[in-house]
Design a protein around this motif. Structure first.
Motif, short mmCIF file in Angstrom:
data_model
loop_
_atom_site.label_atom_id
_atom_site.label_comp_id
_atom_site.label_asym_id
_atom_site.label_seq_id
_atom_site.Cartn_x
_atom_site.Cartn_y
_atom_site.Cartn_z
N ARG A 189 -36.62 -27.14 44.44
CA ARG A 189 -36.77 -28.64 45.16
C ARG A 189 -35.60 -28.63 46.35
O ARG A 189 -34.49 -28.20 46.29
CB ARG A 189 -36.03 -29.82 44.13
CG ARG A 189 -37.00 -29.66 43.03
CD ARG A 189 -36.77 -30.89 41.82
NE ARG A 189 -37.80 -31.24 41.15
CZ ARG A 189 -38.00 -31.93 40.15
NH1 ARG A 189 -36.71 -32.89 39.84
NH2 ARG A 189 -38.87 -32.16 39.13
N VAL A 190 -36.16 -29.02 47.32
CA VAL A 190 -35.49 -29.45 48.64
C VAL A 190 -35.39 -30.81 48.72
O VAL A 190 -36.42 -31.45 48.93
CB VAL A 190 -36.43 -28.81 49.95
CG1 VAL A 190 -35.85 -29.24 51.10
CG2 VAL A 190 -36.76 -27.25 50.09
N ARG A 191 -34.21 -31.30 48.60
CA ARG A 191 -34.04 -32.66 48.17
C ARG A 191 -33.42 -33.47 49.52
O ARG A 191 -33.20 -34.74 49.48
CB ARG A 191 -33.00 -32.92 47.33
CG ARG A 191 -33.44 -32.14 46.10
CD ARG A 191 -35.12 -32.84 45.61
NE ARG A 191 -34.91 -33.62 44.31
CZ ARG A 191 -35.86 -34.76 44.23
NH1 ARG A 191 -36.78 -34.59 44.85
NH2 ARG A 191 -35.59 -35.22 42.99
N CYS A 192 -33.13 -32.82 50.71
CA CYS A 192 -32.29 -33.54 51.97
C CYS A 192 -33.33 -34.54 52.66
O CYS A 192 -32.84 -35.34 53.33
CB CYS A 192 -31.91 -32.42 52.85
SG CYS A 192 -33.15 -31.49 53.43
N GLY A 193 -34.60 -34.48 52.50
CA GLY A 193 -35.53 -35.26 53.19
C GLY A 193 -36.06 -34.33 54.24
O GLY A 193 -35.34 -33.66 55.12
N ARG A 194 -37.50 -34.70 54.80
CA ARG A 194 -38.01 -33.80 55.77
C ARG A 194 -37.68 -34.16 57.11
O ARG A 194 -37.65 -33.33 57.89
CB ARG A 194 -39.51 -34.10 55.56
CG ARG A 194 -40.22 -33.47 54.15
CD ARG A 194 -41.58 -33.40 54.41
NE ARG A 194 -42.22 -34.78 54.06
CZ ARG A 194 -42.13 -35.37 52.99
NH1 ARG A 194 -41.89 -34.92 51.74
NH2 ARG A 194 -42.83 -36.72 52.97
N HIS A 195 -36.67 -35.28 57.33
CA HIS A 195 -36.34 -35.56 58.92
C HIS A 195 -34.95 -35.05 58.86
O HIS A 195 -34.15 -35.48 59.94
CB HIS A 195 -36.45 -37.21 58.99
CG HIS A 195 -37.78 -37.33 59.03
ND1 HIS A 195 -38.73 -37.16 59.87
CD2 HIS A 195 -38.63 -38.28 58.03
CE1 HIS A 195 -40.08 -37.78 59.63
NE2 HIS A 195 -39.78 -38.51 58.66
N HIS A 196 -34.32 -34.59 57.67
CA HIS A 196 -32.93 -33.95 58.09
C HIS A 196 -32.85 -32.85 58.98
O HIS A 196 -33.57 -31.96 58.90
CB HIS A 196 -32.43 -33.67 56.60
CG HIS A 196 -31.07 -33.60 56.42
ND1 HIS A 196 -30.15 -32.57 56.74
CD2 HIS A 196 -29.99 -34.37 55.93
CE1 HIS A 196 -29.02 -32.78 56.70
NE2 HIS A 196 -28.89 -33.93 55.88
N ASP A 256 -40.92 -30.61 47.94
CA ASP A 256 -40.23 -31.02 49.22
C ASP A 256 -40.27 -32.80 49.31
O ASP A 256 -41.06 -33.33 49.83
CB ASP A 256 -40.93 -30.32 50.32
CG ASP A 256 -40.49 -30.68 51.64
OD1 ASP A 256 -39.14 -31.02 51.81
OD2 ASP A 256 -40.90 -30.26 52.66
N GLN A 257 -39.09 -33.22 48.53
CA GLN A 257 -39.06 -34.58 48.55
C GLN A 257 -37.71 -35.07 48.44
O GLN A 257 -36.85 -34.50 47.90
CB GLN A 257 -39.72 -35.12 47.41
CG GLN A 257 -39.77 -36.58 47.19
CD GLN A 257 -40.34 -36.99 45.78
OE1 GLN A 257 -40.10 -36.54 44.67
NE2 GLN A 257 -41.41 -37.78 45.81
N LYS A 258 -37.37 -36.22 49.31
CA LYS A 258 -36.04 -36.58 49.55
C LYS A 258 -35.55 -37.00 48.19
O LYS A 258 -36.34 -37.74 47.33
CB LYS A 258 -35.72 -37.78 50.53
CG LYS A 258 -34.35 -38.33 50.65
CD LYS A 258 -34.25 -39.29 51.81
CE LYS A 258 -32.73 -39.52 52.17
NZ LYS A 258 -32.97 -40.55 53.15
N GLY A 259 -34.36 -36.58 47.69
CA GLY A 259 -33.72 -37.00 46.33
C GLY A 259 -32.94 -37.96 46.14
O GLY A 259 -32.65 -38.57 47.32
N PRO A 260 -32.60 -38.48 45.03
CA PRO A 260 -31.67 -39.50 45.02
C PRO A 260 -30.13 -39.50 45.39
O PRO A 260 -29.70 -38.33 45.58
CB PRO A 260 -31.69 -39.86 43.53
CG PRO A 260 -32.62 -39.13 42.66
CD PRO A 260 -32.92 -38.01 43.81
N ASP A 261 -29.47 -40.29 46.05
CA ASP A 261 -28.02 -40.16 46.19
C ASP A 261 -27.26 -39.81 45.07
O ASP A 261 -27.60 -39.88 43.84
CB ASP A 261 -27.56 -41.55 46.61
CG ASP A 261 -27.97 -41.97 47.87
OD1 ASP A 261 -28.67 -41.35 48.63
OD2 ASP A 261 -27.97 -43.52 48.10
N GLY A 262 -26.29 -38.80 45.48
CA GLY A 262 -25.45 -38.31 44.53
C GLY A 262 -25.81 -36.88 43.94
O GLY A 262 -25.17 -36.12 43.12
N GLN A 263 -26.91 -36.38 44.37
CA GLN A 263 -27.52 -34.87 44.12
C GLN A 263 -26.80 -33.76 44.99
O GLN A 263 -26.35 -34.19 46.06
CB GLN A 263 -28.96 -34.79 44.37
CG GLN A 263 -29.67 -35.52 43.25
CD GLN A 263 -31.22 -34.97 43.20
OE1 GLN A 263 -31.85 -34.72 44.37
NE2 GLN A 263 -31.86 -34.96 42.35
#
Length: 318
Positions: free
Chosen positions: A150-157, A177-184
């Motif tokens: 999982r890539v969790r930073c978000g595609r615009h990071h 490849d999907q932005k994850g929840p805060d705190g990960q």
């Protein structure tokens, strides 16, 4: 000299020890098991941890397979390892830290004077943000799931491409490849400039030899690609999903799956049937979009509205 907790190693040395993160209810020290591999040559720093969720054990299986194979004399750079991050949950075989009923992978970057999980997050994140790369080993809890990263930073990071490269190098074959929840950790690491991935090594009760082998191969892929070890890595094409479609049951009963994990499905394809205890069909659920059958519940019995499975959608290769 490189240190993590009480583990301290000069160039060309290995050491293990404990990273203090507080005290237990009887006043004894709570120390996470840690290790330092300090290579004989200069290079990058890799931070790796396992069991952020206490019942996700495949990562622990990876660590215990990888570490004995690491010869500091052959390594360039440093490898910092937390073998069991959520030690309170691991000790009672639970997902969440029982001291504060918190999921550790929602507590990053943590605080030094916070709850038990926030203190663990702070101590481990301090080590992680000192690294050049972070690998946070997970699994799909006790559900059934494909091996993926999982890539969790978000595609615009700003670090998205670097995280995506790290995921491709790890090489399980599938990437979310999907932005994850805060705190990960996989969100917090890139925010401080460190490419971070979250390999989800299957899903099982206990641990699974095939998923652990994926993890061992992935770690050595990373070590070779980024110059910790000599050797080349064939970064094969990965199947990437950018979203999840989650499916619940429209009726109570028993589930029969129409597809296997990793299968491609088209919109309208049957995903599962629900029957009564006598085998009479109550409902058939079909896919809303094209995708990959990604995850499913392990137990067959379901109530109305209860989660059954997920399909990775917006699929491509890279």
């Amino acid at each position: 000299m490189t240190s993590l907790g009480t583990a301290s190693a000069a160039p060309g040395e290995f050491d293990s020890g404990r990273l203090t993160v507080g005290e237990t209810r009887d006043g004894t020290t709570l120390g996470l098991p840690v290790a330092v591999v300090n290579g004989a040559r200069d290079g990058k720093t890799l931070y790796m941890q396992a069991a952020s969720d206490g019942d996700e054990l495949n990562g622990v299986g990876v660590v215990r397979r990888v570490v004995p194979q690491l010869d500091p004399a052959e390594i360039a750079g440093e490898i910092l390892i937390v073998g069991i991050a959520n030690l309170p949950a691991f000790r009672v075989a639970e997902h969440r830290n029982p001291i504060d009923d918190t999921k550790l992978n929602r507590a990053y970057p943590g605080t030094a004077d916070g709850s038990s999980s926030e203190r663990i997050a702070h101590a481990t994140f301090t080590a992680a943000e000192s690294a050049d790369l972070v690998v946070d080993l997970h699994q799909g809890s006790t559900s059934r799931m494909i091996n993926e990263v999982r890539v969790r930073c978000g595609r615009h990071h700003r670090l998205h491409s670097q995280c995506l490269e790290l995921a491709k190098v790890f090489g399980t074959g599938h990437v979310l490849d999907q932005k994850g929840p805060d705190g990960q950790l996989a969100r917090a690491g890139p925010n401080t400039g460190v490419p971070t991935i979250d390999p989800e090594l299957g899903g099982c009760v206990g641990w699974d030899a095939d998923s652990i082998e994926y993890g061992v191969t992935g770690v050595f892929n990373v070590l070779r690609h980024y110059g910790f070890l000599d050797g080349d890595v064939d970064t094969t094409e990965q199947v990437r999903a950018r979203e999840f479609d989650r499916y619940g049951s429209p009726a109570g009963g028993l589930v029969d799956y129409a597809v296997e994990l990793g299968d491609r499905v088209d919109a309208g394809d049957a995903l599962f049937d629900v029957t009564d205890p006598f085998g009479m069909l109550k409902a058939t659920v079909t896919a809303d979009r094209n995708g990959i059958f990604w995850r499913s519940r392990r137990k067959p019995q379901v109530a109305t509205g209860e989660y059954v499975c997920s399909v990775g959608a917006r699929v491509d290769t890279y």
